[in-house]
Design an enzyme around this catalytic site. Sequence first.
Site, PDB file in Angstrom:
ATOM      1  N   ARG A  51       0.810  -1.238   0.000  1.00 33.59           N
ATOM      2  CA  ARG A  51       0.000   0.000   0.000  1.00 33.59           C
ATOM      3  C   ARG A  51       0.838   1.281   0.000  1.00 33.59           C
ATOM      4  NH1 ARG A  51      -3.124  -2.972   3.922  1.00 33.59           N
ATOM      5  NH2 ARG A  51      -4.799  -4.033   2.835  1.00 33.59           N
TER       6      ARG A  51
ATOM      7  N   LYS B 163       3.094  11.274 -11.525  1.00 39.36           N
ATOM      8  CA  LYS B 163       2.246  10.428 -12.373  1.00 39.36           C
ATOM      9  C   LYS B 163       2.996   9.118 -12.578  1.00 39.36           C
ATOM     10  CE  LYS B 163      -0.584  13.516 -15.156  1.00 39.36           C
ATOM     11  NZ  LYS B 163      -0.872  13.980 -16.522  1.00 39.36           N
TER      12      LYS B 163
ATOM     13  N   GLU C 146       9.626  18.105 -24.986  1.00 35.67           N
ATOM     14  CA  GLU C 146       8.941  18.438 -23.731  1.00 35.67           C
ATOM     15  C   GLU C 146       9.479  19.772 -23.170  1.00 35.67           C
ATOM     16  OE1 GLU C 146       6.354  16.749 -22.599  1.00 35.67           O
ATOM     17  OE2 GLU C 146       6.564  14.645 -23.182  1.00 35.67           O
TER      18      GLU C 146
ATOM     19  N   LYS D   9       7.267  22.950 -13.896  1.00 33.45           N
ATOM     20  CA  LYS D   9       6.465  21.758 -13.593  1.00 33.45           C
ATOM     21  C   LYS D   9       6.129  21.714 -12.099  1.00 33.45           C
ATOM     22  CE  LYS D   9       5.249  17.167 -14.366  1.00 33.45           C
ATOM     23  NZ  LYS D   9       5.330  15.970 -15.143  1.00 33.45           N
TER      24      LYS D   9
ATOM     25  N   GLU E 178      -4.521  16.944 -11.505  1.00 36.03           N
ATOM     26  CA  GLU E 178      -4.992  17.368 -12.817  1.00 36.03           C
ATOM     27  C   GLU E 178      -6.484  17.682 -12.849  1.00 36.03           C
ATOM     28  OE1 GLU E 178      -2.775  15.542 -16.059  1.00 36.03           O
ATOM     29  OE2 GLU E 178      -4.605  15.594 -17.255  1.00 36.03           O
TER      30      GLU E 178
ATOM     31  N   ARG F   3      -3.004  21.615 -14.416  1.00 37.45           N
ATOM     32  CA  ARG F   3      -2.019  20.583 -14.808  1.00 37.45           C
ATOM     33  C   ARG F   3      -2.308  20.019 -16.194  1.00 37.45           C
ATOM     34  NH1 ARG F   3       0.861  15.771 -11.255  1.00 37.45           N
ATOM     35  NH2 ARG F   3       2.128  15.021 -12.986  1.00 37.45           N
TER      36      ARG F   3
ATOM     37  N   ASN G  85      -0.304  18.710 -20.877  1.00 45.74           N
ATOM     38  CA  ASN G  85      -0.598  17.751 -21.948  1.00 45.74           C
ATOM     39  C   ASN G  85      -0.633  18.408 -23.318  1.00 45.74           C
ATOM     40  OD1 ASN G  85      -0.933  15.351 -20.351  1.00 45.74           O
ATOM     41  ND2 ASN G  85      -2.753  16.324 -19.514  1.00 45.74           N
TER      42      ASN G  85
ATOM     43  N   HIS H 166      -0.152  16.368 -26.417  1.00 45.86           N
ATOM     44  CA  HIS H 166      -0.230  14.955 -26.066  1.00 45.86           C
ATOM     45  C   HIS H 166      -1.478  14.263 -26.619  1.00 45.86           C
ATOM     46  CE1 HIS H 166       3.109  16.035 -23.570  1.00 45.86           C
ATOM     47  NE2 HIS H 166       3.183  14.855 -23.006  1.00 45.86           N
TER      48      HIS H 166
ATOM     49  N   HIS I  83      -0.369  11.117 -28.363  1.00 51.32           N
ATOM     50  CA  HIS I  83      -0.706   9.757 -27.919  1.00 51.32           C
ATOM     51  C   HIS I  83      -1.371   8.971 -29.044  1.00 51.32           C
ATOM     52  CE1 HIS I  83      -0.645  10.679 -23.323  1.00 51.32           C
ATOM     53  NE2 HIS I  83       0.527  10.328 -23.778  1.00 51.32           N
TER      54      HIS I  83
ATOM     55  N   HIS J  65       8.028   8.971 -27.671  1.00 51.02           N
ATOM     56  CA  HIS J  65       7.000   9.805 -27.052  1.00 51.02           C
ATOM     57  C   HIS J  65       7.225  11.290 -27.387  1.00 51.02           C
ATOM     58  CE1 HIS J  65       4.109  11.156 -24.060  1.00 51.02           C
ATOM     59  NE2 HIS J  65       5.048  11.925 -23.531  1.00 51.02           N
TER      60      HIS J  65
HETATM   61  P1  NAD Z   1      12.803   5.547 -21.997  1.00 49.49           P
HETATM   62  O1  NAD Z   1      12.666   5.402 -20.545  1.00 49.49           O
HETATM   63  O2  NAD Z   1      12.376   4.407 -22.850  1.00 49.49           O
HETATM   64  O3  NAD Z   1      14.320   5.916 -22.323  1.00 49.49           O
HETATM   65  C1  NAD Z   1      14.698   6.098 -23.656  1.00 49.49           C
HETATM   66  C2  NAD Z   1      15.868   5.191 -24.053  1.00 49.49           C
HETATM   67  O4  NAD Z   1      17.067   5.719 -23.493  1.00 49.49           O
HETATM   68  C3  NAD Z   1      15.744   3.776 -23.532  1.00 49.49           C
HETATM   69  O5  NAD Z   1      16.285   2.902 -24.471  1.00 49.49           O
HETATM   70  C4  NAD Z   1      16.621   3.816 -22.278  1.00 49.49           C
HETATM   71  O6  NAD Z   1      17.083   2.559 -21.899  1.00 49.49           O
HETATM   72  C5  NAD Z   1      17.737   4.699 -22.736  1.00 49.49           C
HETATM   73  N1  NAD Z   1      18.485   5.426 -21.718  1.00 49.49           N
HETATM   74  C6  NAD Z   1      18.017   5.953 -20.566  1.00 49.49           C
HETATM   75  N2  NAD Z   1      18.960   6.707 -19.988  1.00 49.49           N
HETATM   76  C7  NAD Z   1      20.060   6.621 -20.771  1.00 49.49           C
HETATM   77  C8  NAD Z   1      21.349   7.195 -20.709  1.00 49.49           C
HETATM   78  N3  NAD Z   1      21.679   8.064 -19.752  1.00 49.49           N
HETATM   79  N4  NAD Z   1      22.245   6.880 -21.676  1.00 49.49           N
HETATM   80  C9  NAD Z   1      21.880   6.049 -22.696  1.00 49.49           C
HETATM   81  N5  NAD Z   1      20.670   5.503 -22.831  1.00 49.49           N
HETATM   82  C10 NAD Z   1      19.769   5.800 -21.880  1.00 49.49           C
HETATM   83  O7  NAD Z   1      11.993   6.829 -22.530  1.00 49.49           O
HETATM   84  P2  NAD Z   1      11.820   8.317 -21.964  1.00 49.49           P
HETATM   85  O8  NAD Z   1      11.731   9.162 -23.160  1.00 49.49           O
HETATM   86  O9  NAD Z   1      12.799   8.633 -20.912  1.00 49.49           O
HETATM   87  O10 NAD Z   1      10.396   8.255 -21.272  1.00 49.49           O
HETATM   88  C11 NAD Z   1       9.235   7.955 -22.009  1.00 49.49           C
HETATM   89  C12 NAD Z   1       8.206   7.426 -21.045  1.00 49.49           C
HETATM   90  O11 NAD Z   1       7.919   8.424 -20.080  1.00 49.49           O
HETATM   91  C13 NAD Z   1       6.886   7.072 -21.697  1.00 49.49           C
HETATM   92  O12 NAD Z   1       6.449   5.844 -21.192  1.00 49.49           O
HETATM   93  C14 NAD Z   1       5.958   8.183 -21.265  1.00 49.49           C
HETATM   94  O13 NAD Z   1       4.616   7.767 -21.185  1.00 49.49           O
HETATM   95  C15 NAD Z   1       6.520   8.518 -19.922  1.00 49.49           C
HETATM   96  N6  NAD Z   1       6.200   9.880 -19.458  1.00 49.49           N
HETATM   97  C16 NAD Z   1       5.710  10.015 -18.213  1.00 49.49           C
HETATM   98  C17 NAD Z   1       5.449  11.258 -17.710  1.00 49.49           C
HETATM   99  C18 NAD Z   1       4.969  11.416 -16.304  1.00 49.49           C
HETATM  100  O14 NAD Z   1       4.583  12.525 -15.922  1.00 49.49           O
HETATM  101  N7  NAD Z   1       5.014  10.377 -15.506  1.00 49.49           N
HETATM  102  C19 NAD Z   1       5.680  12.395 -18.499  1.00 49.49           C
HETATM  103  C20 NAD Z   1       6.188  12.230 -19.775  1.00 49.49           C
HETATM  104  C21 NAD Z   1       6.453  10.956 -20.250  1.00 49.49           C
HETATM  105  N1  GLY Z   2       3.510  15.001 -18.257  1.00 49.66           N
HETATM  106  C1  GLY Z   2       2.240  15.523 -17.859  1.00 49.66           C
HETATM  107  C2  GLY Z   2       2.072  15.668 -16.404  1.00 49.66           C
HETATM  108  O1  GLY Z   2       2.936  15.340 -15.628  1.00 49.66           O
HETATM  109  O2  GLY Z   2       1.045  16.098 -15.974  1.00 49.66           O
END
Ligand code: NAD
Ligand code: GLY
Length: 354
Positions: free
Chosen positions: A118, A140, A182, A224, A234, A238, A242, A245, A249, A262
């Site tokens: 939990r 998130k 972003e 942020k 949100e 917030r 998006n 997005h 998406h 992304h």
């Molecule tokens: P990712 O986590 O897949 O990383 C991108 C690539 O880079 C992967 O292959 C990873 O292994 C590699 N990598 C990571 N760090 C590295 C480094 N320092 N050197 C070399 N390679 C490295 O993708 P991302 O773009 O970081 O994140 C995308 C994800 O984030 C999506 O799932 C998206 O939905 C999510 N997201 C979440 C939020 C949120 O608010 N929680 C906001 C935006 C995006």
């Molecule tokens: N990436 C959108 C949010 O965190 O709200």
Amino acid sequence: MSILNVELDTRSYPIHIDQGLLTSSSLISQHIRGKRVCIVSNTVVQPLYLEQLKASLSDFDVDQVILPDGESEKSLSNFDTIMSHLLSGAHGRDTTLIALGGGVIGDITGFAAACYQRGIDFVQVPTTLLSQVDSSVGGKTAVNHPLGKNMIGAFYQPTSVFIDIDTLKTLPIREFNAGIAEVIKYGILGDYDFFVWLEENIDAIKANDPQVLSRMIERCCELKAQIVSEDEKEGGVRALLNLGHTFGHAIEAEQGYGKWLHGEAVATGMVLAAKLAVELNIIQTSDLRRIEALIGAFDLPLVAPADMGFEEFMRHMKRDKKNLAGKLRFIVPTKIGHSEIRDDITEEQLKNIL
Ligand code: NAD
Ligand code: GLY
């Protein structure tokens, strides 16, 4: 080092931004309660940074879960892998999870932390630009479902965030540019001066100038943190985060997760949002051109995939989490530095831009 704070009452937490954080011994360990730590990472990041992080946690009992790499791994099946690891290792409520990786690792680790017994502490150590400026801040957390991205998750805040900009040195250029999408988003949605600063610093950003990168990441995290502090779940402002997005998406889902990154999908999504704003007559075409120019300067895509038109976009956008009472909601810029939420967009207007 710069330290920002996300103000959320008893769940407030610091964001540390600097070079060399992973190697600077005790800083991360000072922010962990309890004696046990489980690091979640993936097969790409593990060989680069796991040992550095472990070396800075020598006072703790540390183990790790290493997941395969990729967006498709942000799955319920890997969520179960983390749960099984924690249970079979008799981890208790005093264990802290550390997410070492990009947004995929951050999102699934945060969701695991929200659910395990939990809720246990978790720390974000984001290693991609996208995760440093966006996903590691704000709580998130989620996994994907075959029927929709981020559809299973929770709002669950980390206890601290450590952004080591040195990790960007190993990031592939395509991933870096996806993160820049972003970054640009913050300028368009809420900070004209930052947008101008980005326009003026394109070369320094591309050259990985550490001072410029630090300042850029800091400004994104500030914006942020401010928005999340105002509206954690949100209910209002917030949703502006998006921007791009809703269209983005749809592109990711239609193309198959991982084909378009992304950030790439968000880049095109922001151009489409600005085109929608032109269609609505609420933004000047010159602003659309500046948005396209800045996005294009980082080799990000400006147009939707050739096989996607109105029907394909609509099929996915109807499932968007922002929709209320069956109405599609879009974030549209009214000028560079200001955006608003609209739920009165007609199919005709969408057809004109898609
Ligand atoms: P990712 O986590 O897949 O990383 C991108 C690539 O880079 C992967 O292959 C990873 O292994 C590699 N990598 C990571 N760090 C590295 C480094 N320092 N050197 C070399 N390679 C490295 O993708 P991302 O773009 O970081 O994140 C995308 C994800 O984030 C999506 O799932 C998206 O939905 C999510 N997201 C979440 C939020 C949120 O608010 N929680 C906001 C935006 C995006
Ligand atoms: N990436 C959108 C949010 O965190 O709200």
